[in-house]
Write a protein that holds these residues in place. Structure first.
Motif, mmCIF file in Angstrom:
data_model
loop_
_atom_site.group_PDB
_atom_site.id
_atom_site.type_symbol
_atom_site.label_atom_id
_atom_site.label_comp_id
_atom_site.label_asym_id
_atom_site.label_seq_id
_atom_site.Cartn_x
_atom_site.Cartn_y
_atom_site.Cartn_z
ATOM 1 N N UNK A 19 51.613 58.613 11.378
ATOM 2 C CA UNK A 19 51.035 57.552 10.664
ATOM 3 C C UNK A 19 51.735 56.535 10.717
ATOM 4 N N UNK A 20 53.301 56.964 10.673
ATOM 5 C CA UNK A 20 54.429 55.292 11.059
ATOM 6 C C UNK A 20 54.468 54.713 12.474
ATOM 7 N N UNK A 21 54.148 56.148 13.327
ATOM 8 C CA UNK A 21 54.312 55.217 14.603
ATOM 9 C C UNK A 21 52.999 54.679 14.680
ATOM 10 N N UNK A 22 51.213 54.759 14.017
ATOM 11 C CA UNK A 22 50.149 54.143 13.972
ATOM 12 C C UNK A 22 50.986 52.678 12.858
ATOM 13 N N UNK A 23 51.446 52.648 12.311
ATOM 14 C CA UNK A 23 51.666 51.560 11.212
ATOM 15 C C UNK A 23 52.247 50.567 12.304
ATOM 16 N N UNK A 24 53.537 50.899 12.535
ATOM 17 C CA UNK A 24 54.164 50.207 13.356
ATOM 18 C C UNK A 24 54.186 49.835 14.708
ATOM 19 N N UNK A 25 53.266 50.579 15.558
ATOM 20 C CA UNK A 25 52.105 50.051 16.758
ATOM 21 C C UNK A 25 53.339 51.156 17.654
#
Length: 207
Positions: A19-25
């Motif tokens: 989910x963090x990957x998605x948030x920070x691109x």
């Protein structure tokens, strides 16, 4: 019990990371490729030698390892997308239902007994999928005709396939016990597939 709790904690942490990957691109594939290579390094450190044997092609489990490596790199990327697009709870529960696929295979192909505990476990898994997707205040449930549902369903199928392959490898005695070389080789090749795909994508962008 400690192993079970650790497994649950790792799965939750994995979902949070994706989910963090998605948030920070951040790029899912690049991170997954690095992850697989780190796994090989850690396995080598544990063994005190190369975790990928030099005569790997001659090992009885080699081609099973190739199959798993392709499934791993594909499945892990689909899992990351599913966590990001379909939600953590729904993805995690549907993915864990893959046990029903491997259990059905073991019963039908190898003649294992179903047993009432396995039957109850499969039934509870189905109930859990229904309950976790109930509408919540301000959060609409994912409809079964929504294309995004294909992501967790894909993780279910891929995870079930992985478990079937692992079951066959153990049942046919291609691998005995906790064979770190088999696991590390599968992870290492998965990393290579991902690396090859990344390089191919880069060369396409250059043209």
């Amino acid at each position: 019990m400690a192993v079970l709790l650790l497994c649950i904690a790792c799965n939750v942490l994995l979902a949070i990371i994706f989910k963090g990957f998605h948030r920070y691109g951040l790029n899912n594939l690049n991170a997954i490729v690095v992850n697989y290579f780190v796994c090989v390094v850690v396995a080598s450190a544990v063994l005190g030698a190369s975790s990928v044997p030099f005569d790997v092609v001659s090992r009885p489990w080699f081609w099973w390892s190739v199959i798993l490596s392709l499934t791993f790199i594909t499945g892990f990327n689909v899992l990351a997308l599913s966590f990001q697009k379909s939600g953590v709870a729904l993805t995690a529960i549907i993915q864990k239902m893959s046990l029903a696929i491997s259990a059905a295979f073991a019963i039908l192909y190898y003649g294992e007994s179903l047993g009432w505990m396995k039957a109850i476990g499969i039934l509870l898994a189905l109930v859990a999928v229904f309950l976790v997707n109930l509408p919540k205040k301000g959060v609409p449930a994912i409809k079964w005709n929504d294309p995004v549902i294909l992501l967790p369903i894909s993780t279910l199928i891929i995870s079930g396939f992985v478990e079937i392959v692992l079951y066959i490898v153990e049942a046919e005695a291609f691998v005995q016990g906790d064979n770190i070389e088999f696991v590390a080789t599968s992870f290492g090749m998965a990393g290579l597939w991902g690396l090859f795909y990344t390089i191919w994508e880069l060369t396409k962008g250059v043209k």
